[in-house]
Design a protein around this motif. Structure first.
Motif, PDB file in Angstrom:
ATOM      1  N   ALA A   1      55.440  38.050  60.285  1.00 26.89           N
ATOM      2  CA  ALA A   1      56.624  38.577  61.481  1.00 26.89           C
ATOM      3  C   ALA A   1      56.477  37.692  62.735  1.00 26.89           C
ATOM      4  O   ALA A   1      55.006  37.066  63.021  1.00 26.89           O
ATOM      5  N   ARG A   2      57.321  36.911  63.376  1.00 26.91           N
ATOM      6  CA  ARG A   2      57.073  36.075  64.395  1.00 26.91           C
ATOM      7  C   ARG A   2      57.752  36.574  65.705  1.00 26.91           C
ATOM      8  O   ARG A   2      58.930  37.325  65.730  1.00 26.91           O
ATOM      9  N   ARG A   3      57.051  36.378  66.747  1.00 28.19           N
ATOM     10  CA  ARG A   3      57.589  36.813  68.001  1.00 28.19           C
ATOM     11  C   ARG A   3      58.739  36.031  68.391  1.00 28.19           C
ATOM     12  O   ARG A   3      58.605  34.597  68.277  1.00 28.19           O
TER      13      ARG A   3
ATOM     14  N   GLU B   1      59.731  32.149  70.557  1.00 28.07           N
ATOM     15  CA  GLU B   1      58.717  31.177  70.875  1.00 28.07           C
ATOM     16  C   GLU B   1      58.918  29.835  71.393  1.00 28.07           C
ATOM     17  O   GLU B   1      59.725  29.161  70.885  1.00 28.07           O
ATOM     18  N   LEU B   2      57.960  29.648  72.319  1.00 30.43           N
ATOM     19  CA  LEU B   2      58.153  28.414  73.008  1.00 30.43           C
ATOM     20  C   LEU B   2      57.673  27.102  72.277  1.00 30.43           C
ATOM     21  O   LEU B   2      56.835  27.505  71.264  1.00 30.43           O
TER      22      LEU B   2
ATOM     23  N   ASP C   1      55.630  23.888  71.130  1.00 20.96           N
ATOM     24  CA  ASP C   1      54.365  23.487  71.383  1.00 20.96           C
ATOM     25  C   ASP C   1      54.368  22.049  71.061  1.00 20.96           C
ATOM     26  O   ASP C   1      53.924  21.733  70.179  1.00 20.96           O
ATOM     27  N   PRO C   2      54.722  21.117  72.263  1.00 21.49           N
ATOM     28  CA  PRO C   2      54.437  19.734  72.062  1.00 21.49           C
ATOM     29  C   PRO C   2      53.200  19.404  72.393  1.00 21.49           C
ATOM     30  O   PRO C   2      52.061  19.999  72.729  1.00 21.49           O
TER      31      PRO C   2
ATOM     32  N   ARG D   1      58.479  25.602  61.185  1.00 22.58           N
ATOM     33  CA  ARG D   1      58.123  24.944  62.364  1.00 22.58           C
ATOM     34  C   ARG D   1      58.536  23.589  62.609  1.00 22.58           C
ATOM     35  O   ARG D   1      58.855  23.248  63.881  1.00 22.58           O
TER      36      ARG D   1
ATOM     37  N   GLU E   1      60.962  24.538  65.656  1.00 23.69           N
ATOM     38  CA  GLU E   1      60.534  24.145  67.057  1.00 23.69           C
ATOM     39  C   GLU E   1      60.147  22.654  67.236  1.00 23.69           C
ATOM     40  O   GLU E   1      60.460  22.435  68.317  1.00 23.69           O
TER      41      GLU E   1
END
Lengths: 333, 346
Positions: free
Chosen positions: A58-60, A63-64, A66-67, A182, A186
């Protein structure tokens, strides 16, 4: 729009299940034909499955990204969080370039379909005892678009000394669903995946250009979840660069590897043939991107929906391969 | 705020108590351990006690602490026997939680210092572990087993005591001036071991960020599990380069046997869980704790850099920190004698 005809084995459906899958594909194809590669197979709740195909924890949501932290000046190397090093990659490109240019003479078609900025999942057919398609695709995109490509591959690589490290520095990442998500969502990167896996590379020469099963369609689910398009790629030439004539199951079991091939290269060049490719002419066709209307970041997606899309993508690549083979005059030129 | 710190005799415990003493609203700090504190403390009360349940329950009851900082989880298997790790980590935590959850307990907050060792290291691992992810390999060392068991106890405690804020912090490999860990010791050697052909991605957390993270959890109510590690990653080869050390390869096969002579000659002890890290590496997602509001002072690269600088100083002047020895009578005198004039308490 690409030709969307049916390949041979689906032409005369024998049983009702085949009929059903035939119709499902047909439906997808029509949906695709109708509205510019946007797939929407109705509300997912109706046909939802009990469990996600690719279980992701489960993932919030929201999500920002993450550089990388800004400590370039105190770093000595340039290895990124994924283990890729642009320095190693550029050396590899320089070494590989002659092979790419003069041995395989790679020819691209439709590379404009690949986005220059956002994330996308590149899906291709896979062939050759030691697959020659992944480096060719990655090299071509990196030199022409100037952006990195991460190639998803087996966990096997992480266990190999030296080779595993080089593979990772050159942009290889193990095919964990969370890694793919990811990278796509992201980091908005290009990710190359071969859904056939070892079934594709381990097939015999007589089965060339016949796509194996596309796994369980996990790649579709990840693209849906990450909200990125899938870009199908058809590669012609890799099959003939290192064709497998025989396979030894016993040897494979003994060595603990997916398959132990005897290639045509080995018969021609002896032990050197384990590594030397035949100079087959490479043609790479990038097909039109497929966008999904499914809401990203859902816990799970309807399995029917995922399998339909997976099957449709497989059909498209298969059809493109047949089309390219029809117009190919020579394997070598 | 009345605080109980377990593991005061460890570096963490002492450092944490030192930091807690700076806050005026922290009225009482009680430290438990079988070893003496490592750093000079001003007002922390040190109780030499082992993790026996009846003693813990009496202390919790008598001191009416509202916050427990459980830093006494052993994670360095080179300095502790398996037996001791089981006793301290599993039995100690069990007794502590039983005392904290006993009827009439005043405890409202529990902070546990755990380790990212709990995730293991293997080829099937995701490249970034988030808090809710499980390890992919079964635990094969005592330290990992004991941490997993402890983690289950803490989870149960949180379920049984919904009125207690339970924060579990998983710390990555630590580096810093004052701390010893297998990695710090390896990097202090003239040549640093590596596994031939492997160059894993690693992450480090600076000792200042460790105390900072524990204090942050004490000052804020943030229930849940959080990874704590410096942002970014670095491959082992680059870390060795920053520290300025040459590498000596261990064979990629039968590595554990090859590490045995090093162990026997006391050159460096590389336990199996560290060898796994040198092969596959481990990186955790650090966003959750940052989202909770914690600000790191060091990234992974900055941590390694700071460590390299302190190693350089150490190679010239030796240990630059004045050593401290706990003298029971002197400490009691300073804390309780009427001869001492205490400011602010009058």
């Amino acid at each position: 729009m690409l030709p969307c005809g049916m390949p041979g084995h689906l032409d005369d459906p024998k049983s009702t299940t085949e009929q059903a899958s035939y119709e499902a594909v047909q439906r997808v194809m029509e949906a695709v034909k109708g509205e510019e590669n946007v797939i929407d197979l109705g509300p997912s709740a109706e046909q939802s499955s009990t469990r996600a195909l690719v279980p992701l924890p489960a993932r919030r949501s929201r999500e920002l990204p993450d550089p990388e932290p800004p400590d370039r000046e105190i770093r000595r190397g340039d290895v990124d969080p994924w283990g890729r090093s642009e320095r190693v990659r550029s050396i590899a490109r320089r070494m590989y370039d002659p092979l790419y240019r003069y041995w395989f003479r790679v020819q691209w078609e439709g590379i404009e379909h690949i986005p220059t900025e956002s994330g996308a999942l590149l899906v291709s057919n896979h062939a050759g005892a030691i697959p020659s398609d992944a480096p060719a695709i990655m090299h071509g995109i990196e030199t022409q678009l100037g952006r990195p490509v991460y190639g998803l591959a087996e966990y096997l690589f992480r266990d190999l000394p030296a080779i595993g490290t080089l593979w990772s520095r050159a942009g290889g990442v193990t095919a964990h669903p969370d890694n793919a998500y990811r990278l796509l969502k992201e980091d908005q990167q290009l990710v190359l995946v071969f859904p056939e896996g070892a079934k594709g590379t381990g097939k015999l020469y007589k089965d060339r250009y016949r796509l194996a099963r596309f796994g369980r369609g996990g790649f579709v689910e990840i693209a849906m979840r990450a909200g990125v398009p899938i870009i199908p790629i058809a590669v012609v030439g890799a099959e003939e660069s290192m064709p497998i004539l025989f396979k030894s199951k016993r040897l494979a079991n003994l060595l603990g590897i997916p398959y132990a091939p005897i290639t045509a290269n080995m018969l021609m060049f002896g032990p050197l043939g384990g590594l030397a490719y035949l100079p087959a002419k490479f043609r790479i066709r990038v097909l039109e991107p497929i966008h999904f209307t499914a809401e990203p970041d859902q816990e799970r997606y309807s399995r029917a929906r995922v399998m339909d899309a997976s099957e449709m993508i497989r059909e498209r690549i298969q059809e493109a391969l047949y089309d390219m083979l029809r117009s190919r005059r020579s394997t070598w030129w | 705020m009345r605080v109980l710190v377990t593991g005061l005799g460890t570096f963490w415990g002492s450092r944490l108590a030192q930091a807690l003493e700076q806050f005026d609203d922290v009225e009482v700090i009680v430290g438990l351990d079988t070893n003496e504190p490592r750093l000079p403390l001003e007002r922390t009360e040190f109780v030499r006690a082992d993790s026996d349940y009846s003693i813990l329950q009496r202390i919790v009851k008598a001191t009416k602490v509202d916050t427990i900082l459980h830093t006494h989880l052993l994670v360095d298997s080179t300095e502790n026997s398996n037996r001791r790790m089981h006793e301290v980590n599993v039995i100690g935590t069990m007794n502590l939680l039983a005392a904290a959850g006993a009827a009439g307990s005043t405890v409202r907050k529990l902070i546990v210092k755990s380790s990212t060792l709990i995730y293991g290291a293997g080829k099937r691992d995701p490249y970034f572990f988030r808090e809710e992810m499980e390890r992919t390999t079964p635990p094969h060392t005592e330290v990992e087993r004991s941490l997993l068991e402890t983690s289950a106890f803490v989870r149960d405690f949180a379920v049984d005591n919904p009125h207690v804020v339970v924060t579990k912090l998983r710390f990555s490999n630590a580096l810093g001036d004052d701390i010893t860990s297998p990695f710090a010791r390896s990097l202090s050697l003239p040549v640093v071991p590596e596994i031939l052909g492997f160059d894993p991605r690693l992450q480090f957390v600076h000792e200042e960020d460790i105390t900072g993270a524990l204090i942050f959890a004490t000052r804020n109510d943030i229930p849940g599990v959080y990874n704590v590690a410096g942002r970014g990653t670095m491959p082992w080869s680059e870390i060795c380069e920053v520290v300025g050390k040459r590498r000596i390869p261990l064979p990629p096969f039968f590595t554990n046997w090859a590490a045995e002579p090093l162990r026997m000659t006391r050159v460096v002890d590389l336990p199996p869980e560290v060898l796994d890290l040198l092969r596959y590496g481990r990186v955790v997602d650090t966003r959750a704790y940052r989202r909770a509001g914690f600000e790191y002072k060091y990234t992974t690269a900055a941590t390694v850099n700071a460590f390299a600088r302190s190693l350089r100083l150490e190679s010239v002047v030796g240990d630059s920190n004045p050593s401290y020895r706990y003298e029971r009578d002197v400490e009691t005198f300073f804390r309780h004698s009427p001869a001492i004039i205490r400011e602010g308490n009058e």
